[in-house]
Design a protein around this motif. Structure first.
Motif: not given
Length: 791
Positions: A290-295, A425-432, A673-680
């Motif tokens: 999640i931190l990596v996605i935000a970065c 990469v962002q969306f890949s993590v969100a999909v996982v 999932a909510i956080l990664t989708i929201f940040i993405a």
């Protein structure tokens, strides 16, 4: 100069309020999650670290053919201390989970974790009563201490933890005892208790057949543990032979002793489950991702805005600014944003913390004087500043003055590919995370709806102090309870089907010896739980031999022995007691879904069994409240030893606790999932805004040439659609491997479904189209003249 750069930084941040808000907001959300994960990781990996002997303490365990256990016989510790010079101390202890009340004039407490230990174990684990640690003078002396919390409940006015008199059990039974004082129970230790019984020696008179004690050893620093383990194993085998064990016995040959360090006991013990460790690793990985996605978001948006800072960089370079000075300036701007995000993240973490504590049953606090967060947080701030800012700072500071001042600036192909790669990469993590959440939901749904082989609904477990060795002892209590309208059946056992381990013994059928779990029961046990009989019969009062030497096996036990016609066969157990097999029951999932059904024998009379204390009642649903009310009022008459201490639990709620770890994982994946989708989506929203703004003139020309709104929407969405599609293709194999590994931890599980993979693709593509289209809408509706009037 610094003051000027600071003004420029703040002015730029203010001018781009939307992008700045998205940057700071997305990073703050990720930091809040990461702060909570960091605190939890520090807590979970910190058990017993305050013990000065942390790295030198090991527990002695036994590896048997079918399982591993940390339970050993009490004489083994003595033998190790006498024979092994590298062992400086040996402590022996035994935990009792039998619940009993202790009361005073001020109140009552119910003790369910009473720890019996010797003086050496107390010293090893630094367990100190308030009045000081005293060694019992004789083997018969027993010093009884309550935890500080329980002591304060019973004696609120005694501040010094001095000895007091207490009632054991019901006050009406008038059983008194002496309390030696209070003792601190460290909640951050593997050795937990609500009371301790301190003795000079534990397990006096018990031989190598009593494998229900924990033996801890403290070794000299630098000891070769593998060599010591081999020596202890040799000693254990030698002691077992002295005790009369048959050297040709296959079980004896396969059994060996092992050592497991204290630091492993909480998260990944050799004998036990590593569920806590798996949840911790999963949570840590999620927090980092999640931190990596935000970065990534931060980096992407900073690169995207590079054109707006190009002329500023060109002018400063012409005026003599060096590249490292410009890089430092841009890193300072990013540090300001990261600092704001950190403060906001701390506030968010503080708001979320109560729910987090409740989910993971911990008591974490951010504002604690000795919290590791105070040194971890500055490191996190520096880390995210460098990770999120180093590349944008290099890009911005590397512009060529001659090009950018002529207006011929454009970002490099490397920046273009980097931006797109980071978005993928962002969306890949969100999909996982989405796939993981859907599969966890499917497994939990399966666990809640699958037939578990018995019915815990409407079964009430009543806590009780009395031991019922034989049916004749229990019959008077049963008769009183059965007379209450609404009570369908009553039984008593030594272990509930709530994931509890009832213990194992060796049993022989047709000369074949195997280890079986044993459950000591009474009449109506199978009827109360609605367990189905496969062949033969259940225990019945019509057969007098049932209370003496009858036994029932489950299907797993029959399969383990390879029996084709088990009814009527003889099975020999503890103390060479022979049982006649009268029935076979269908397997039921007493241990939940993670462990396979254990081969089990059920008997009413077991010379080596545990006391039968667990009373269970089957009650009509419509009369549940009336029955419980009647039982409470009549309990002093029904069970005088308990008196007015009537306590009960619903069996279905107790069984439901077996799903706790998976429910935690479900909650974690849902939040992730909510956080990664929201940040993405935040990043996509800002990125689409930048791309659309940069193509305003192109869109205007296309409209003049006759392009329809739909064609323009398709044009803008096409590149984002391809990136999200690539993200799904990349993430599917990874999600498949991870979820398959997770499902393999269950003995009973679903087949890996295709549906979550399709749902994740549809969801992410729809969200992308909607997000990009919202941004593209303003460009599509704009008048082409406005975009081209200066050309």
């Amino acid at each position: 100069m610094f003051r000027l750069n600071l003004k420029i930084a703040l002015r730029n941040l203010w001018r781009n309020k939307v992008i700045t808000s998205i940057n700071i907001g997305g990073l703050a959300i990720a930091l809040a999650a990461f702060i909570l994960v960091t605190m939890y990781f520090t807590y979970e990996t910190g058990f017993d670290k305050e013990n000065p002997n942390y790295n030198e303490i090991y527990i002695v365990g036994r590896q048997l053919p079918d399982f591993k256990t940390n339970y050993t016989p009490p004489p083994l510790g003595k033998a190790i201390k006498a024979e092994m010079p590298e062992v400086v101390a040996v402590g022996t202890m035994k935990m009792s989970f039998f619940e009993f009340p202790v009361s005073s004039d001020h109140g009552v407490v119910f003790l369910s974790k009473c720890l019996y230990l010797d003086y050496a174990a107390a010293k090893m684990f630094n367990i100190k009563p308030t009045v000081g640690l005293t060694k019992p003078e004789s083997t018969t002396e027993n010093l009884f201490y309550l935890s500080n919390e329980n002591y304060k409940t019973l004696f609120p006015h005694n501040k010094n933890g001095q000895p007091e008199m207490i009632w054991l059990g019901s006050k009406s039974a008038n059983m008194t005892g002496k309390l030696s004082g209070s003792i601190f129970a460290d909640p951050h230790s593997n050795i937990t208790f609500d009371a301790i019984s301190l003795m000079k020696e534990v397990g006096i008179g018990e031989n190598y057949g009593y494998n229900n004690y924990s033996t801890y050893i403290q070794v000299k620093p630098g000891t070769d543990i593998q060599e010591l383990e081999a020596k202890i194993n040799t000693l254990y085998k030698k002691e077992m032979l002295k005790n009369g064990e048959d050297p040709n016995n296959e079980t004896f040959k396969a059994t060996k002793a092992f050592l497991d360090p204290l630091k492993n006991q909480h998260l990944k013990p050799k004998a036990g489950t590593d569920a806590n460790y798996k949840v911790l690793i999963a949570l840590s990985v999620l927090g980092i991702l999640i931190l990596v996605i935000a970065c990534i978001n931060f980096t992407n948006l900073s690169i995207a805005q590079a054109t707006k800072r190009a002329k500023e960089v060109g002018v400063k370079k012409v005026m003599g600014a060096y590249r490292f000075q410009l890089a430092f300036q841009f890193l300072t701007e990013i540090l300001i944003q990261c600092l704001a995000a950190t403060i906001l993240g701390l506030i968010m973490a503080e708001i979320i913390l109560p729910k987090f504590n409740n989910l993971f049953v911990v008591n974490l606090s951010i504002w604690v004087a000795n919290s590791a967060l105070f040194w971890q947080l500055p490191l996190i701030l520096i880390f995210i500043t460098l990770i999120a800012g180093i590349y944008p700072a290099m890009v911005l500071s590397g512009f060529k003055p001659a090009l950018v001042l002529k207006g011929n600036f454009q970002t490099s192909k490397q920046s273009y590919w980097l931006r797109n790669s980071l978005l993928v990469v962002q969306f890949s993590v969100a999909v996982v995370f989405i796939i993981g959440l859907l599969i966890i939901n499917s497994q939990l749904k399966y666990m809640r709806t699958q037939d578990i082989g018995f019915k815990p609904e409407q079964v009430v477990y009543i806590k009780n102090l009395a031991y019922f060795v034989s049916p004749s002892k229990f019959d008077p209590i049963r008769d009183k309870m059965v007379k209450i309208p609404g009570v369908k059946s009553v039984t008593v056992t030594n272990a509930l089907p709530d994931g509890s381990d009832s213990g194992k013994n060796k049993y022989t059928v047709d000369g074949k010896e195997q280890s079986l779990s044993f459950t000591d029961v009474d009449f109506d046990y199978f009827e109360t739980l609605d367990i189905k009989i496969k062949e033969g019969r259940t225990f019945s009062r019509e057969f007098k031999t049932d209370t003496a030497n009858s036994a029932i096996l489950n299907e797993a036990a029959v399969a383990k022995y390879g029996l084709t016609s088990p009814i009527g066969k003889t099975i020999k157990g503890c103390q060479n007691k022979e049982y006649k097999i009268v029935g076979v029951i269908k397997d039921f999932k007493a241990l939940g879904f993670e462990k396979a059904v254990q081969p089990t024998i059920y008997a009413i009379n077991d010379p080596c069994g545990n006391p039968k204390t667990e009373i269970m009642l089957k009650i009509e649903e419509s009369k549940m409240s009336e029955v419980l009310s009647t039982l409470k009022s009549q309990w002093p008459e029904i069970n005088k030893l308990d008196g007015d201490n009537f306590r009960y639990q619903f069996l279905d709620e107790m069984y439901g606790k077996l799903f706790k770890k998976q429910e935690q994982l479900q909650s974690v994946f849902f939040a992730a999932a909510i956080l990664t989708i929201f940040i993405a989506i935040l990043g996509l929203f800002a990125f689409a805004k930048y791309i659309t703004t940069g193509r305003m003139k192109e869109i205007a020309v296309r409209k003049i040439l006759g392009a329809s709104h739909l064609q323009i929407f398709k044009l803008i969405n096409s590149s984002f659609f391809v990136m999200v599609l690539i993200a799904n293709i990349i993430s599917w194999p990874l999600a498949y491997i991870l979820t398959k590994k997770w499902l393999e931890t269950f003995a009973y599980r679903i087949d890996l479904p295709l549906f979550p993979f399709l749902i994740s693709a549809v969801l992410t593509i729809l969200l992308t189209i909607v997000t990009v289209s919202i941004q593209a809408n303003s460009a599509v509706k704009a008048n082409p003249v406005d975009a081209l009037k200066y050309e």
